[in-house]
Design a protein around this motif. Structure first.
Motif, PDB file in Angstrom:
ATOM      1  N   ASN A   5     -35.427  62.404  -3.968  1.00 36.97           N
ATOM      2  CA  ASN A   5     -35.191  60.969  -3.955  1.00 36.97           C
ATOM      3  C   ASN A   5     -35.558  60.242  -5.240  1.00 36.97           C
ATOM      4  OD1 ASN A   5     -34.466  60.031  -0.950  1.00 36.97           O
ATOM      5  ND2 ASN A   5     -35.849  61.798  -0.863  1.00 36.97           N
ATOM      6  N   TYR A   6     -36.205  60.911  -6.181  1.00 32.20           N
ATOM      7  CA  TYR A   6     -36.636  60.242  -7.399  1.00 32.20           C
ATOM      8  C   TYR A   6     -36.266  61.065  -8.626  1.00 32.20           C
ATOM      9  CZ  TYR A   6     -39.723  57.658  -4.179  1.00 32.20           C
ATOM     10  OH  TYR A   6     -40.224  56.896  -3.160  1.00 32.20           O
ATOM     11  N   ASP A   7     -36.016  60.369  -9.727  1.00 30.02           N
ATOM     12  CA  ASP A   7     -35.964  61.019 -11.038  1.00 30.02           C
ATOM     13  C   ASP A   7     -37.398  60.990 -11.560  1.00 30.02           C
ATOM     14  OD1 ASP A   7     -35.729  61.716 -13.734  1.00 30.02           O
ATOM     15  OD2 ASP A   7     -33.714  60.890 -13.856  1.00 30.02           O
ATOM     16  N   VAL A   8     -38.132  62.030 -11.236  1.00 34.72           N
ATOM     17  CA  VAL A   8     -39.592  62.013 -11.380  1.00 34.72           C
ATOM     18  C   VAL A   8     -40.024  61.741 -12.820  1.00 34.72           C
ATOM     19  CG1 VAL A   8     -41.717  63.327 -11.042  1.00 34.72           C
ATOM     20  CG2 VAL A   8     -39.838  63.544  -9.388  1.00 34.72           C
ATOM     21  N   VAL A  57     -39.934  63.855  -2.683  1.00 41.04           N
ATOM     22  CA  VAL A  57     -40.049  63.372  -4.060  1.00 41.04           C
ATOM     23  C   VAL A  57     -38.917  63.928  -4.919  1.00 41.04           C
ATOM     24  CG1 VAL A  57     -41.488  63.433  -6.144  1.00 41.04           C
ATOM     25  CG2 VAL A  57     -42.527  62.958  -3.927  1.00 41.04           C
ATOM     26  N   HIS A 109     -44.379  52.028  -7.700  1.00 42.65           N
ATOM     27  CA  HIS A 109     -42.945  52.315  -7.675  1.00 42.65           C
ATOM     28  C   HIS A 109     -42.467  52.586  -6.251  1.00 42.65           C
ATOM     29  CE1 HIS A 109     -39.101  53.640  -9.443  1.00 42.65           C
ATOM     30  NE2 HIS A 109     -39.063  54.425  -8.369  1.00 42.65           N
ATOM     31  N   THR A 110     -43.231  53.356  -5.491  1.00 41.55           N
ATOM     32  CA  THR A 110     -42.781  53.701  -4.135  1.00 41.55           C
ATOM     33  C   THR A 110     -42.638  52.459  -3.270  1.00 41.55           C
ATOM     34  OG1 THR A 110     -45.048  54.108  -3.350  1.00 41.55           O
ATOM     35  CG2 THR A 110     -43.842  55.986  -4.233  1.00 41.55           C
ATOM     36  N   ILE A 113     -39.284  58.141 -14.061  1.00 37.84           N
ATOM     37  CA  ILE A 113     -40.194  57.153 -13.464  1.00 37.84           C
ATOM     38  C   ILE A 113     -41.555  57.221 -14.135  1.00 37.84           C
ATOM     39  CG2 ILE A 113     -41.460  56.536 -11.365  1.00 37.84           C
ATOM     40  CD1 ILE A 113     -38.908  57.423  -9.813  1.00 37.84           C
ATOM     41  N   HIS A 138     -39.733  50.061  -4.390  1.00 33.26           N
ATOM     42  CA  HIS A 138     -38.387  50.617  -4.238  1.00 33.26           C
ATOM     43  C   HIS A 138     -38.201  51.241  -2.857  1.00 33.26           C
ATOM     44  CE1 HIS A 138     -38.900  50.328  -8.617  1.00 33.26           C
ATOM     45  NE2 HIS A 138     -37.590  50.227  -8.681  1.00 33.26           N
ATOM     46  N   PHE A 190     -37.073  56.130   2.410  1.00 40.31           N
ATOM     47  CA  PHE A 190     -38.530  56.178   2.257  1.00 40.31           C
ATOM     48  C   PHE A 190     -39.225  55.915   3.588  1.00 40.31           C
ATOM     49  CE2 PHE A 190     -42.667  54.258   1.345  1.00 40.31           C
ATOM     50  CZ  PHE A 190     -43.221  55.232   0.534  1.00 40.31           C
ATOM     51  N   VAL A 246     -44.731  60.059  -7.231  1.00 37.76           N
ATOM     52  CA  VAL A 246     -44.449  59.052  -8.244  1.00 37.76           C
ATOM     53  C   VAL A 246     -45.439  57.919  -7.985  1.00 37.76           C
ATOM     54  CG1 VAL A 246     -42.044  59.699  -8.574  1.00 37.76           C
ATOM     55  CG2 VAL A 246     -42.631  57.974  -6.850  1.00 37.76           C
TER      56      VAL A 246
END
Length: 293
Positions: free
Chosen positions: A251-254, A248, A138-139, A257, A142, A147, A134
């Motif tokens: 942990n993320y809504d790819v 990824v 953003h990384t 994002i 957040h 992370f 992502v």
């Protein structure tokens, strides 16, 4: 060990404003530039590239600081390894090869270079595929405990006073193989010849210094550039692929994002961890061929 690319790939070195970039080229048809990540080289694409070359002109490069490309000594602000500088290299390479417009697929660090290229030279890109990332902004904005633990190397490699350089120089093979084995989940095993090439290239002290500068740039000058572009959404069609068993995917809504950063986003997870082009090469190749057209 033999380098795992078929003989149809021809190698050449392209001068990008004084930085020599190592390239491997094969195929015929619409051009597609494939960019690797850390701690690897263009050979991460050794399964995918021959499949894509059936109907595309495929260009594999080593990013500056990696593989057999030049490794400029980092300055105090690491500007030599800003993604803007690395993206400009790739634009010059493709122009030198005769391609003013082309598709890009990037994995890991290469995907961040591709993202910056889409922001800085949107007229040059026909499509952008980003594998298992992502956006950098953003990384960092957040970042949390998960992370910090999952991507601890972002902070370790960005540390100063020569600490990561000294430790990595003492055990480069262990570092490369440990990073890769920790982020592999089934699928095709790593090719020992490719891994040997990754280790050979990474063991160069100049490569270690350059890769640390790459991560330091991400936390400083790249973040400044990304924040300056906050609110801009790239208009190049974007395909996001990620490993469902990796950090990824977990942990993320790819897609959600990326839709904050691009106007035309599609994509899906693959049954693997981080190294999609090596773990699931047939699926990656099929997705790229369909997306690039």
């Amino acid at each position: 060990m033999t380098v795992p690319l078929p003989g149809s790939f021809r190698y050449r070195t392209v001068d990008a404003d004084g930085v020599r970039i190592n390239c491997a080229i094969a195929g015929d048809g619409p051009p597609a530039l494939l960019l690797h990540g850390y701690p690897q080289t263009h050979l991460i694409w050794h399964h995918v590239a021959p499949l894509l070359a059936a109907d595309h002109t495929v260009v594999l490069t080593d990013l500056r600081g990696y593989g057999d490309s030049d490794k400029p000594a980092p300055s105090s602000d690491n500007r030599e390894y800003a993604k803007r500088a690395m993206a400009h290299d790739q634009l010059l390479v493709m122009r030198a090869l005769g391609f003013d417009r082309f598709a890009v697929a990037g994995h890991d660090r290469g995907a961040r270079v591709g993202h910056r290229l889409a922001l800085d030279a949107p007229e040059a890109l026909t499509a952008l595929a980003v594998l298992d990332i992502v956006p950098t902004r953003h990384t960092f904005e957040h970042a949390d405990l998960a992370f910090g633990l999952g991507y601890y190397h972002w902070f370790f490699l960005a540390a100063g006073n020569g600490v990561p350089e000294g430790l990595l120089a003492a055990a480069p093979e262990h570092w490369v193989t440990a990073r890769m084995q920790a982020r592999h989940h089934g699928g095709t095993p790593f090719d020992p010849a490719a891994v040997a090439e990754y280790v050979r290239c990474f063991a160069d002290p100049a490569a270690i210094a350059a890769s640390c500068a790459d991560y330091r740039a991400a936390a400083t000058i790249d973040l400044d550039h990304d924040r300056a572009d906050a609110g801009r959404r790239i208009t190049t069609p974007l395909l996001a692929l990620w490993g469902q068993h990796g950090f990824v995917g977990g942990n993320y809504d790819v897609l959600d994002i990326w839709r904050e950063y691009a106007t035309d986003v599609r994509g899906h997870a693959l049954d693997c961890d981080h190294y999609l082009p090596e773990e699931q090469p047939a699926q990656v190749a099929a997705a790229l061929r369909e997306f690039f057209g």
